[in-house]
Design an enzyme around this catalytic site. Structure first.
Site, PDB file in Angstrom:
ATOM      1  N   SER A   1      22.103  -2.119  17.552  1.00  0.00           N
ATOM      2  CA  SER A   1      22.964  -1.880  18.708  1.00  0.00           C
ATOM      3  C   SER A   1      22.080  -1.832  19.944  1.00  0.00           C
ATOM      4  O   SER A   1      20.868  -1.570  19.853  1.00  0.00           O
ATOM      5  CB  SER A   1      23.688  -0.542  18.532  1.00  0.00           C
ATOM      6  OG  SER A   1      24.313  -0.135  19.737  1.00  0.00           O
TER       7      SER A   1
ATOM      8  N   TYR B   1      23.007   8.995  17.007  1.00  0.00           N
ATOM      9  CA  TYR B   1      23.242   7.550  16.925  1.00  0.00           C
ATOM     10  C   TYR B   1      22.039   6.788  17.468  1.00  0.00           C
ATOM     11  O   TYR B   1      21.582   5.811  16.866  1.00  0.00           O
ATOM     12  CB  TYR B   1      24.513   7.198  17.690  1.00  0.00           C
ATOM     13  CG  TYR B   1      24.964   5.776  17.470  1.00  0.00           C
ATOM     14  CD1 TYR B   1      25.442   5.363  16.231  1.00  0.00           C
ATOM     15  CD2 TYR B   1      24.930   4.840  18.501  1.00  0.00           C
ATOM     16  CE1 TYR B   1      25.868   4.061  16.029  1.00  0.00           C
ATOM     17  CE2 TYR B   1      25.353   3.541  18.310  1.00  0.00           C
ATOM     18  CZ  TYR B   1      25.832   3.151  17.070  1.00  0.00           C
ATOM     19  OH  TYR B   1      26.244   1.848  16.874  1.00  0.00           O
TER      20      TYR B   1
ATOM     21  N   LYS C   1      19.692   4.074  15.424  1.00  0.00           N
ATOM     22  CA  LYS C   1      19.611   2.671  15.829  1.00  0.00           C
ATOM     23  C   LYS C   1      18.233   2.293  16.386  1.00  0.00           C
ATOM     24  O   LYS C   1      17.779   1.167  16.192  1.00  0.00           O
ATOM     25  CB  LYS C   1      20.719   2.357  16.844  1.00  0.00           C
ATOM     26  CG  LYS C   1      22.119   2.383  16.236  1.00  0.00           C
ATOM     27  CD  LYS C   1      22.276   1.374  15.106  1.00  0.00           C
ATOM     28  CE  LYS C   1      23.703   1.280  14.595  1.00  0.00           C
ATOM     29  NZ  LYS C   1      23.872   0.277  13.529  1.00  0.00           N
TER      30      LYS C   1
END
Length: 234
Positions: free
Chosen positions: A139, A152, A156
């Site tokens: 991402s 998150y 990532k």
């Protein structure tokens, strides 16, 4: 340009959203595809929607290495080879770091990061045989941090670092490794239900076409890290 017809791909988290869009593009280009999800019924429903006899539905939780080993074994038993692996399964839980639960942190790290390692670890010997290609779906959150995104972002950022290091390990064995870092994508991510207001976003089939192009690329070319954004913001 390489011919990908009758090659075999395994996609984790392939039952909907990005994974399903990738599967659809590959099937349309003659690739035999295995898709996995935590729930076998969801995988079977996705197989039905793809409408192709060269689709295999598998139950696998990427957090469990033995599940991924069994998934790869099932792919080989069914199709006899494995050329492409797309580690797509992922989730997001967003909260200020002082409110984030241990459960949400562990769910993201175990799925988004450790799951990516499990998928490569389980498939790497087959990819070495086929001189294949491994792709992780990271991402833009893997390079751009934001408030409420500590867990998150950590997962990532980790996927990007892991895949780039794996690329250096495996390139001498003729296995390609790429990480794709999308911005806003129309998907079911974080319990979102796709709708007409998502038209400005990257569509799953856009990423599917990108992956088809990557797999067709001449063997002497390795795009190792790709950032992709919507042309315009909302």
């Amino acid at each position: 340009m390489q011919n990908i017809e009758n090659k075999v791909a395994y996609i984790t988290g392939g039952t909907k959203g990005i994974g399903f869009g990738i599967a659809k593009s590959l099937v349309e280009n003659g690739v035999k595809v295995a898709i996995s999800g935590r729930n076998l019924e969801d995988a079977e429903n996705a197989k039905h929607l793809l409408g192709n006899q060269n689709v295999l539905a598998i139950q696998s939780d990427v957090r469990n290495f033995e599940d991924e080993q069994k998934a790869v074994a099932e792919v080989i038993a069914t199709f006899g080879q494995l050329d492409f692996v797309i580690a797509n399964a992922g989730l997001g839980k967003f909260a200020p770091v002082y409110e984030m639960s241990l459960e949400d942190w562990n769910a993201m790290i175990d799925t988004n990061l450790t799951g990516v390692f499990h998928s490569l670890k389980a498939s790497v010997e087959e990819l070495k045989k086929s001189k294949g290609h491994y792709i992780s779906i990271s991402s833009l959150a893997g390079t751009n941090f934001f408030a409420n995104g500590a867990g998150y972002n950590a997962s990532k950022f980790g996927v990007v670092g892991f895949t780039q290091a794996a690329m250096l390990d495996l390139r001498e064995l003729d296995v390609k490794c790429t990480t794709i870092m999308p911005g806003s994508v129309t998907s079911h991510f974080n319990d979102h239900e796709p709708n007409d207001a998502d038209a400005w976003k990257i569509q799953p089939e856009d990423l599917g076409q990108m992956i088809v192009d990557l797999f067709r690329m001449n063997s002497n070319v390795l795009p190792s890290k790709i950032e992709v954004r919507p042309t315009k913001t909302k």
